[in-house]
Design an enzyme around this catalytic site. Structure first.
Site, PDB file in Angstrom:
ATOM      1  N   SER A 117     -43.714  75.023  70.668  1.00  0.00           N
ATOM      2  CA  SER A 117     -43.650  73.676  70.110  1.00  0.00           C
ATOM      3  C   SER A 117     -42.758  72.795  70.964  1.00  0.00           C
ATOM      4  O   SER A 117     -41.771  73.268  71.544  1.00  0.00           O
ATOM      5  CB  SER A 117     -43.092  73.713  68.686  1.00  0.00           C
ATOM      6  OG  SER A 117     -42.839  72.403  68.202  1.00  0.00           O
ATOM      7  N   TYR A 141     -36.801  75.370  62.709  1.00  0.00           N
ATOM      8  CA  TYR A 141     -38.135  75.585  63.260  1.00  0.00           C
ATOM      9  C   TYR A 141     -38.111  75.519  64.788  1.00  0.00           C
ATOM     10  O   TYR A 141     -38.597  76.423  65.468  1.00  0.00           O
ATOM     11  CB  TYR A 141     -39.126  74.554  62.709  1.00  0.00           C
ATOM     12  CG  TYR A 141     -40.448  74.553  63.441  1.00  0.00           C
ATOM     13  CD1 TYR A 141     -41.325  75.627  63.310  1.00  0.00           C
ATOM     14  CD2 TYR A 141     -40.814  73.492  64.279  1.00  0.00           C
ATOM     15  CE1 TYR A 141     -42.530  75.644  63.992  1.00  0.00           C
ATOM     16  CE2 TYR A 141     -42.017  73.506  64.960  1.00  0.00           C
ATOM     17  CZ  TYR A 141     -42.873  74.578  64.813  1.00  0.00           C
ATOM     18  OH  TYR A 141     -44.059  74.595  65.499  1.00  0.00           O
ATOM     19  N   LYS A 145     -38.738  78.658  67.547  1.00  0.00           N
ATOM     20  CA  LYS A 145     -39.731  78.656  68.624  1.00  0.00           C
ATOM     21  C   LYS A 145     -39.067  78.904  69.986  1.00  0.00           C
ATOM     22  O   LYS A 145     -39.617  79.607  70.835  1.00  0.00           O
ATOM     23  CB  LYS A 145     -40.490  77.333  68.633  1.00  0.00           C
ATOM     24  CG  LYS A 145     -41.508  77.201  67.516  1.00  0.00           C
ATOM     25  CD  LYS A 145     -42.615  78.237  67.653  1.00  0.00           C
ATOM     26  CE  LYS A 145     -43.703  78.062  66.632  1.00  0.00           C
ATOM     27  NZ  LYS A 145     -44.798  79.053  66.808  1.00  0.00           N
TER      28      LYS A 145
END
Length: 325
Positions: A117, A141, A145
Site C-alpha cells: 500500500s 495499517y 504493510k
C-alpha cells in the site's frame, strides 16, 4: 503449475484471479470471507475457505495444487479502523504474512507478489511520491504493510544462498476504483466510490470533507487507479518472478497526475445522470492537500499504465454496483 491468490474472493483479489486466469495461469483461491464473497470466485477455480493464519491449511493447499507462486492480497485494509483495532490489524497483516512465508518455505514455493500500500509513505510533503521516499506510515495499517515488506526482504536475505531462494516484489497503490467485470464491485463501507454510490442509490447527497486545500479546486487530490489495471500489474509481476527476470523490491502503481475529490464528484454526476451538488463538511484531521505517486518504474517493468479515464472508472464501478441491486 498454479498460483495461489490469497484474498481472492475480495474486490481486488477477485479481479486478480480473473487476470491470472486470462493470462493462461491456473489460479487457486484462499479466503476466509471476512470481507470477500464466495460468489466472486469464478466457476471452476479451486476455492479454499479458510484463514491465512492457518499454516497447515496453507501448506496443504500449496502442495495439493502444485503452486509455484503466491499473489498475497489478503489483509485487513481499513486504515482508519486500524487505529481503533491495531491488534487485529497486526494479526491479519503481519502475522498473516509471516505465516504465508513460513508455509511457502515448508512447501518449497519461492515466488511472491505482495499487495502492499502507498500507506507506507504516510503523508509525505512532496508533489510526487517515488519508491525511495522515506517511509513514515501514519496508521497501524500502513505500519503493518511496511512490516510485511520487511518480512519479504528478510526472508529473501535468509534464503539467498539456499536451494530455494525467495523471489519477491511489493506493489504499492492508493485508491482502487471501478470494475473490470460486471459481477464484481467494491463492497467496502470505507472507500469513496462505494460511499458515493450508496448515497446516490439512497437518494442522499454525498459530502466533500474540506474545500479549502491548496489545490486548483480547493479539494484534496489523490491517486485513483482502476482495479483492472492493478490486477494486470500483479499478473505481469508474477510472470517476471516465475521467469527469473529482474524485478524491483517495490513498485508504485501511481497515476502520476491524480484527481481531486470534486473532479470525482463531477464525474459521478455526469456518468450516473443524477444531478447533485455535494455538501461541504469540515476537513478530516491529517488529510494532506495532495498525494500522488509516480508509476515510472512499474511502467518500465510491469506494463503499468492508466487505461481508464475518470468517467470510465465511475461508469464501470456504477454499472457493477447497479447490476448487484
Amino acid at each position: 503449475m498454479s498460483w495461489l491468490v490469497t484474498g481472492g474472493a475480495g474486490y481486488i483479489g477477485a479481479h486478480v484471479v480473473r487476470a491470472v486466469k486470462d493470462a493462461g495461469i491456473a489460479p487457486v483461491v484462499i479466503d476466509d470471507l471476512s470481507s470477500g464473497h464466495a460468489s466472486f470466485v469464478p466457476e471452476g477455480v479451486p476455492f479454499v475457505e479458510g484463514t491465512i493464519l492457518d499454516r497447515d491449511l496453507l501448506i496443504a493447499t500449496l502442495r495439493e495444487h502444485e503452486v509455484e507462486g503466491v499473489i498475497h492480497v489478503a489483509g485487513f485494509k481499513y486504515a482508519g479502523v486500524s487505529v481503533r483495532r491495531p491488534l487485529h490489524t497486526y494479526a491479519q497483516n503481519v502475522e498473516g504474512t509471516r505465516v504465508v512465508l513460513e508455509a511457502m518455505a515448508d512447501a518449497g514455493v519461492t515466488n511472491i507478489v505482495f499487495s502492499s500500500s502507498a500507506a507506507v509513505y504516510g503523508t509525505p510533503d512532496v508533489a510526487l511520491v517515488t519508491e525511495d521516499l522515506p517511509k513514515h506510515p501514519a496508521s497501524p495499517y500502513g505500519e503493518s504493510k511496511l512490516i510485511g515488506e520487511w518480512l519479504l526482504r528478510d526472508q529473501a536475505t535468509a534464503t539467498a544462498d539456499g536451494e530455494a531462494p525467495l523471489r519477491h516484489t511489493s506493489l504499492r497503490y492508493f485508491n482502487v476504483v471501478g470494475s473490470g467485470d460486471a459481477t464484481l464491485y467494491d463492497t467496502s463501507p470505507h472507500n469513496l466510490f462505494p460511499i458515493v454510490f450508496e448515497k446516490l442509490l439512497a437518494g442522499e447527497t454525498p459530502q466533500i470533507y474540506g474545500d479549502d486545500y491548496n489545490t486548483p479546486d480547493g479539494t484534496n487530490v489523490r491517486d485513483y487507479v482502476h482495479v483492472a489495471d492493478i490486477a494486470a500489474a500483479h499478473v505481469v509481476a508474477a510472470q517476471r518472478l516465475a521467469a527469473g527476470e529482474p524485478i524491483e523490491a517495490a513498485y508504485n502503481l501511481g497515476s502520476q497526475n491524480g484527481l481531486s475529490v470534486r473532479e470525482i464528484m463531477d464525474a459521478m454526476a455526469r456518468v450516473t445522470g443524477i444531478d447533485f451538488t455535494p455538501g461541504i463538511g469540515p476537513r478530516r484531521p491529517g488529510d494532506p492537500d495532495r498525494i500522488v505517486a509516480t508509476g515510472e518504474l512499474a511502467a518500465r517493468d510491469l506494463d503499468w499504465r492508466n487505461r481508464y479515464s475518470v468517467d470510465e472508472m465511475v461508469r464501470t464501478g456504477w454499472e457493477a454496483r447497479r447490476a448487484a441491486s
